[in-house]
Write a protein that holds these residues in place. Structure first.
Motif, PDB file in Angstrom:
ATOM      1  N   GLY A 258       0.877  -1.304   0.060  1.00 54.75           N
ATOM      2  CA  GLY A 258      -0.040   0.206   0.071  1.00 54.75           C
ATOM      3  C   GLY A 258       0.868   1.136   0.030  1.00 54.75           C
ATOM      4  N   GLU A 259       0.307   2.531  -0.625  1.00 58.75           N
ATOM      5  CA  GLU A 259       0.897   3.439  -0.678  1.00 58.75           C
ATOM      6  C   GLU A 259       0.169   4.959  -0.599  1.00 58.75           C
ATOM      7  OE1 GLU A 259       4.871   2.212  -3.740  1.00 58.75           O
ATOM      8  OE2 GLU A 259       3.363   3.570  -4.244  1.00 58.75           O
ATOM      9  N   SER A 260       0.482   5.435   0.458  1.00 54.78           N
ATOM     10  CA  SER A 260      -0.241   6.721   0.594  1.00 54.78           C
ATOM     11  C   SER A 260       0.564   7.737   0.034  1.00 54.78           C
ATOM     12  CB  SER A 260      -0.315   7.161   2.333  1.00 54.78           C
ATOM     13  OG  SER A 260      -0.660   8.475   2.527  1.00 54.78           O
ATOM     14  N   ILE A 261       0.089   8.224  -1.009  1.00 57.22           N
ATOM     15  CA  ILE A 261       1.150   9.567  -1.998  1.00 57.22           C
ATOM     16  C   ILE A 261       0.257  10.812  -1.880  1.00 57.22           C
ATOM     17  CG2 ILE A 261       1.735   9.704  -4.255  1.00 57.22           C
ATOM     18  CD1 ILE A 261       1.304   6.750  -4.788  1.00 57.22           C
ATOM     19  N   TYR A 262       1.085  11.886  -1.455  1.00 58.53           N
ATOM     20  CA  TYR A 262       0.724  13.096  -1.816  1.00 58.53           C
ATOM     21  C   TYR A 262       1.434  13.725  -2.744  1.00 58.53           C
ATOM     22  CZ  TYR A 262       0.013  17.928  -0.094  1.00 58.53           C
ATOM     23  OH  TYR A 262      -0.299  19.219   0.073  1.00 58.53           O
ATOM     24  N   ILE A 263       0.590  14.523  -3.706  1.00 65.55           N
ATOM     25  CA  ILE A 263       1.251  15.064  -4.919  1.00 65.55           C
ATOM     26  C   ILE A 263       0.638  16.348  -5.011  1.00 65.55           C
ATOM     27  CG2 ILE A 263       1.493  12.895  -6.336  1.00 65.55           C
ATOM     28  CD1 ILE A 263      -0.980  13.971  -7.839  1.00 65.55           C
ATOM     29  N   GLU A 264       1.560  17.184  -5.467  1.00 63.45           N
ATOM     30  CA  GLU A 264       1.541  18.730  -5.772  1.00 63.45           C
ATOM     31  C   GLU A 264       1.561  18.645  -7.548  1.00 63.45           C
ATOM     32  OE1 GLU A 264       3.573  21.257  -3.296  1.00 63.45           O
ATOM     33  OE2 GLU A 264       2.848  22.987  -4.458  1.00 63.45           O
ATOM     34  N   VAL A 265       0.601  19.131  -8.066  1.00 62.79           N
ATOM     35  CA  VAL A 265       0.643  19.100  -9.750  1.00 62.79           C
ATOM     36  C   VAL A 265       1.160  20.766 -10.154  1.00 62.79           C
ATOM     37  CG1 VAL A 265      -1.048  17.586  -9.778  1.00 62.79           C
ATOM     38  CG2 VAL A 265      -1.752  19.881 -10.096  1.00 62.79           C
ATOM     39  N   GLU A 266       1.421  20.851 -11.271  1.00 60.59           N
ATOM     40  CA  GLU A 266       1.839  22.153 -12.129  1.00 60.59           C
ATOM     41  C   GLU A 266       0.610  23.052 -12.368  1.00 60.59           C
ATOM     42  OE1 GLU A 266       4.976  21.114 -14.806  1.00 60.59           O
ATOM     43  OE2 GLU A 266       6.341  21.400 -13.358  1.00 60.59           O
ATOM     44  N   ASP A 267      -0.271  22.369 -13.017  1.00 63.80           N
ATOM     45  CA  ASP A 267      -1.323  22.829 -13.604  1.00 63.80           C
ATOM     46  C   ASP A 267      -2.449  22.971 -12.440  1.00 63.80           C
ATOM     47  OD1 ASP A 267      -3.662  23.768 -14.838  1.00 63.80           O
ATOM     48  OD2 ASP A 267      -3.437  22.187 -16.332  1.00 63.80           O
ATOM     49  N   LYS A 268      -2.469  23.641 -11.248  1.00 63.30           N
ATOM     50  CA  LYS A 268      -3.453  23.891 -10.241  1.00 63.30           C
ATOM     51  C   LYS A 268      -4.915  24.309 -10.714  1.00 63.30           C
ATOM     52  CE  LYS A 268       0.426  25.254  -6.984  1.00 63.30           C
ATOM     53  NZ  LYS A 268       0.486  24.071  -6.248  1.00 63.30           N
ATOM     54  N   GLU A 269      -4.793  24.838 -11.881  1.00 63.83           N
ATOM     55  CA  GLU A 269      -6.173  25.350 -12.498  1.00 63.83           C
ATOM     56  C   GLU A 269      -7.258  24.169 -12.983  1.00 63.83           C
ATOM     57  OE1 GLU A 269      -7.550  28.119 -11.682  1.00 63.83           O
ATOM     58  OE2 GLU A 269      -5.486  28.705 -10.630  1.00 63.83           O
ATOM     59  N   ASN A 270      -6.477  23.181 -13.513  1.00 67.71           N
ATOM     60  CA  ASN A 270      -7.626  22.191 -14.060  1.00 67.71           C
ATOM     61  C   ASN A 270      -7.419  20.981 -13.609  1.00 67.71           C
ATOM     62  OD1 ASN A 270      -8.264  23.847 -16.608  1.00 67.71           O
ATOM     63  ND2 ASN A 270      -6.014  24.030 -16.942  1.00 67.71           N
ATOM     64  N   ALA A 271      -6.423  20.734 -12.561  1.00 70.78           N
ATOM     65  CA  ALA A 271      -6.344  19.465 -11.705  1.00 70.78           C
ATOM     66  C   ALA A 271      -7.570  19.428 -10.928  1.00 70.78           C
ATOM     67  CB  ALA A 271      -5.244  19.160 -10.951  1.00 70.78           C
ATOM     68  N   SER A 272      -8.492  18.443 -10.651  1.00 66.36           N
ATOM     69  CA  SER A 272      -9.361  18.006 -10.130  1.00 66.36           C
ATOM     70  C   SER A 272      -9.520  16.549  -9.623  1.00 66.36           C
ATOM     71  CB  SER A 272     -10.578  18.599 -10.521  1.00 66.36           C
ATOM     72  OG  SER A 272     -11.027  17.882 -11.486  1.00 66.36           O
ATOM     73  N   VAL A 273     -10.354  16.370  -8.415  1.00 65.58           N
ATOM     74  CA  VAL A 273     -10.370  14.850  -8.268  1.00 65.58           C
ATOM     75  C   VAL A 273     -11.181  13.992  -9.311  1.00 65.58           C
ATOM     76  CG1 VAL A 273     -11.587  13.166  -6.798  1.00 65.58           C
ATOM     77  CG2 VAL A 273     -10.539  15.183  -5.643  1.00 65.58           C
ATOM     78  N   GLU A 274     -12.138  14.685 -10.220  1.00 66.95           N
ATOM     79  CA  GLU A 274     -12.890  14.330 -11.101  1.00 66.95           C
ATOM     80  C   GLU A 274     -12.040  13.867 -12.318  1.00 66.95           C
ATOM     81  OE1 GLU A 274     -15.595  12.656 -11.370  1.00 66.95           O
ATOM     82  OE2 GLU A 274     -15.501  13.005  -9.100  1.00 66.95           O
ATOM     83  N   ALA A 275     -11.252  14.960 -12.465  1.00 63.43           N
ATOM     84  CA  ALA A 275     -10.254  14.612 -13.723  1.00 63.43           C
ATOM     85  C   ALA A 275      -8.918  13.606 -13.359  1.00 63.43           C
ATOM     86  CB  ALA A 275      -9.499  16.190 -13.931  1.00 63.43           C
ATOM     87  N   ILE A 276      -8.870  13.554 -12.387  1.00 64.99           N
ATOM     88  CA  ILE A 276      -7.884  12.526 -11.779  1.00 64.99           C
ATOM     89  C   ILE A 276      -8.413  11.068 -12.028  1.00 64.99           C
ATOM     90  CG2 ILE A 276      -6.447  11.401 -10.126  1.00 64.99           C
ATOM     91  CD1 ILE A 276      -5.625  14.564  -9.511  1.00 64.99           C
ATOM     92  N   ARG A 277      -9.531  10.902 -11.532  1.00 66.15           N
ATOM     93  CA  ARG A 277     -10.367   9.740 -11.498  1.00 66.15           C
ATOM     94  C   ARG A 277     -10.420   9.441 -12.955  1.00 66.15           C
ATOM     95  NH1 ARG A 277     -15.288  10.316  -7.230  1.00 66.15           N
ATOM     96  NH2 ARG A 277     -14.214   9.952  -5.309  1.00 66.15           N
ATOM     97  N   LYS A 278     -10.751  10.327 -13.945  1.00 58.29           N
ATOM     98  CA  LYS A 278     -10.983   9.926 -15.272  1.00 58.29           C
ATOM     99  C   LYS A 278      -9.760   9.432 -15.787  1.00 58.29           C
ATOM    100  CE  LYS A 278     -13.631  11.513 -19.324  1.00 58.29           C
ATOM    101  NZ  LYS A 278     -12.323  11.835 -20.330  1.00 58.29           N
ATOM    102  N   LEU A 279      -8.723  10.101 -15.639  1.00 56.23           N
ATOM    103  CA  LEU A 279      -7.277   9.649 -16.002  1.00 56.23           C
ATOM    104  C   LEU A 279      -6.903   8.409 -15.666  1.00 56.23           C
ATOM    105  CD1 LEU A 279      -5.369  12.955 -15.453  1.00 56.23           C
ATOM    106  CD2 LEU A 279      -5.731  12.179 -17.571  1.00 56.23           C
ATOM    107  N   ILE A 280      -6.993   7.888 -14.215  1.00 55.45           N
ATOM    108  CA  ILE A 280      -6.778   6.666 -13.771  1.00 55.45           C
ATOM    109  C   ILE A 280      -7.643   5.552 -14.325  1.00 55.45           C
ATOM    110  CG2 ILE A 280      -6.794   5.480 -11.617  1.00 55.45           C
ATOM    111  CD1 ILE A 280      -4.399   7.426 -11.493  1.00 55.45           C
ATOM    112  N   ASP A 281      -8.960   5.827 -14.680  1.00 52.05           N
ATOM    113  CA  ASP A 281      -9.777   5.019 -15.130  1.00 52.05           C
ATOM    114  C   ASP A 281      -9.413   4.684 -16.438  1.00 52.05           C
ATOM    115  OD1 ASP A 281     -12.171   3.383 -14.661  1.00 52.05           O
ATOM    116  OD2 ASP A 281     -13.312   4.833 -15.829  1.00 52.05           O
ATOM    117  N   GLU A 282      -8.876   5.476 -17.173  1.00 53.62           N
ATOM    118  CA  GLU A 282      -8.405   5.159 -18.736  1.00 53.62           C
ATOM    119  C   GLU A 282      -7.211   4.974 -18.777  1.00 53.62           C
ATOM    120  OE1 GLU A 282      -9.309   9.000 -20.055  1.00 53.62           O
ATOM    121  OE2 GLU A 282     -11.710   8.620 -20.467  1.00 53.62           O
ATOM    122  N   ALA A 283      -6.146   4.937 -17.696  1.00 52.75           N
ATOM    123  CA  ALA A 283      -4.846   4.585 -17.774  1.00 52.75           C
ATOM    124  C   ALA A 283      -4.522   3.184 -17.992  1.00 52.75           C
ATOM    125  CB  ALA A 283      -4.037   5.256 -16.677  1.00 52.75           C
TER     126      ALA A 283
END
Lengths: 357, 357
Positions: A258-283
């Protein structure tokens, strides 16, 4: 030569270990046409019989000559064995995928997670390194985010399974656990790390040391996560573009980290939980398990035996825009070792990067 | 009245639970002069005999009238019991130290870790709240650093023991572990959280859910760590001065929580590993266990049964000046619950904040 009918001669070095037996399994299930298999191990295991696709195969002692005629070597017999024998295999024309840390940081050795940097395979010189288990699953989870939004910083705390230290370590966890439940004292001979001075029980305990502790105060496992991440994502083990820090902890779980991961992205405006969920779902290689309402999130007992990396508990840092927490689980013996190794070999074959003798 | 000869009448509410039995123990070993003890629990446990300082005490059913004549109440019988009964105790002139989350976020209820904000006790109105276990040990470790260098951000990943969910949960961990070792299927009725819909085994597994998952995607345990930290350190549960985020994970360990804590300090010039080690070494309630060369670091099996909070693996973030990683372990039933509760009562007595009837 028609390789589809002839196939490749494959050798598995360290065939009897926890990863070795899974290398056999993963190779059986892979797309690689195998014309001949060689199972190699130390003299202690030579003569033992294992199966490959239903046929008995006698384990041979690994020697330089064992690689005569071999096209692909999948190695997981420890760093010193790889250091000694893989150059011998390369000399004989084989391409080696090495699951040890022996060559990972050599500049001319590609360090590959196929979902992230398959292209690095084109620059191989006979040896390709398989990254550390804890690094691999983090890469599968973070690469789609990096590509979409960029990454400034990664702060990871690991919850690593006993089998990462090998089959004997896993057996020690079980015997310690039984002793504890029987009210007996636990005896420890392996954890936190076999070659070190002190040994502590892992059953019903937590050990914040994986591999040796170095002069910079980080454990070697933590060091690997920092520098392998940079090499895989950025091509250079010291690239400062993504800051990485890690705390690695061994937990009393048999298989799957298991890994508890904290990240800071560059594009703070467009990153969101929904967007990340979609990316993971398609990855590729990643599976989204993130449904808090129905208590769906990754767990080691569900990930074990699977090739995928499971990602869930994706949350925004409520006070730091563009930062996110997540929880990532994967089978450390499969995607963290045997499957990623065989997957690299599959890509080498598909990209025509192995010469058949 | 000479309180040293007469002493205080003390009631323990929830005396038969995992924390309750330790409240009795910690009170026996405390500096509080006890003239009379009352052990209160649900009707189910009434009539049961427990011991206090070698004498049998019969457990009584907790009712509003149970608090007649009582000076100090130590409560750990669940939030709904505290909500119902503590106002009755206060009405009868008792001062209550409550180990549940029932009153923690009420503005006029002090939330106290004595090493951090003992002064908040002076503003009590009859009820003082004991913080959540995972918050307390983090406060003991971080307060000396905050005082010396200031804190900008805290990012914590927890490794929380089964006993945090009570004695029956701890029993479930043991029976699951035995089933697993016997090759049987594990049955789960309690974890991740008793009142929730789905239940999963904890033995040889990891559960990234403690308490319910809320609409903001954080678990209630994570929410507590964020807001309790702000209330204890800054006096206001929403103070933005220190950013806090948390990922809480249940691990198959019986007693003592581990925490991987990442901090960013304000005074980046003066903070160093050496300085932080010295601060921890001199801090009340904290014990430095940080000797990488000799593999010395905090472990649950060593912390269990102790009142202190153990701190080790202190490392600088190699790429982010003024940021540090550390590993903190403490007995969740003692400093995380019973001891902190009794310690608050000791301070109330020492500071003359309890009126003896």
């Amino acid at each position: 030569m028609n390789i589809m009918s002839e196939g490749y001669e494959v050798a598995i070095l360290g065939a009897t270990g926890a990863v070795g037996t899974r290398l056999i399994q993963q190779l059986e299930q892979s797309t690689i046409p195998v014309s001949k298999i060689r199972l190699l191990a130390s003299s202690r295991s030579a003569g033992k019989k294992l199966q490959f696709k239903g046929e008995d195969v006698v384990v041979e002692e690994a020697k330089p000559e064992s690689f005569e005629g071999v096209d692909i070597v999948l190695a997981s017999a420890g760093g010193s064995v790889s250091k000694k024998l893989l150059p011998e295999a390369v000399k004989r024309g084989a391409v080696c995928v090495d699951n040890t840390s022996a060559f990972r940081m050599e500049p001319d050795v590609p360090l590959v997670v196929p979902e992230v940097n398959e292209k690095a395979l084109y620059n191989h010189h006979g040896i390709i390194a398989n990254p550390n288990c804890s690094t691999i699953q983090m890469m599968v989870a973070l690469e789609p985010i990096r590509k979409a939004f960029g990454l400034k910083q990664i702060i990871v705390s690991t919850y690593q399974a006993a089998s990462g230290a090998g089959q004997s370590a896993l057996n020690e966890l079980y015997s310690e656990a039984q002793d504890y439940l029987d009210g007996k004292e636990m005896s420890a001979d392996i954890f936190p790390t076999k070659g070190d001075k002190e040994h502590y029980p892992l059953a019903f305990n937590l050990l914040p040391q994986i591999d040796v502790l170095e002069d910079n105060l980080y454990s070697h496992e933590e060091w690997k996560m920092i520098h392998e991440t940079k090499k895989i994502m950025l091509g250079d083990m010291d690239d400062p573009k993504i800051k990485v820090t890690a705390t690695c902890v061994r937990v009393p779980v048999p298989i799957s980290h298991g890994e508890s991961i904290y990240i800071e992205v560059e594009d703070k405006e467009n990153a969101s939980v929904e967007a990340i969920r979609k990316l993971i779902d398609e990855a590729p290689g990643a599976v989204l398990q993130d449904d808090p309402e129905h208590q769906v999130y990754p767990q080691p007992i569900n990930a074990t035996g699977k090739r995928d990396t499971y990602v869930g508990r994706i949350r925004p840092d409520l006070e730091n825009k563009g930062a996110f927490n997540m929880w990532v689980v994967s089978d450390n013996l499969l995607k963290g070792a045997a499957w990623n190794t065989v997957q690299i070999a599959e890509r080498l074959v598909a990209d025509d990067l192995v010469e058949v003798k």
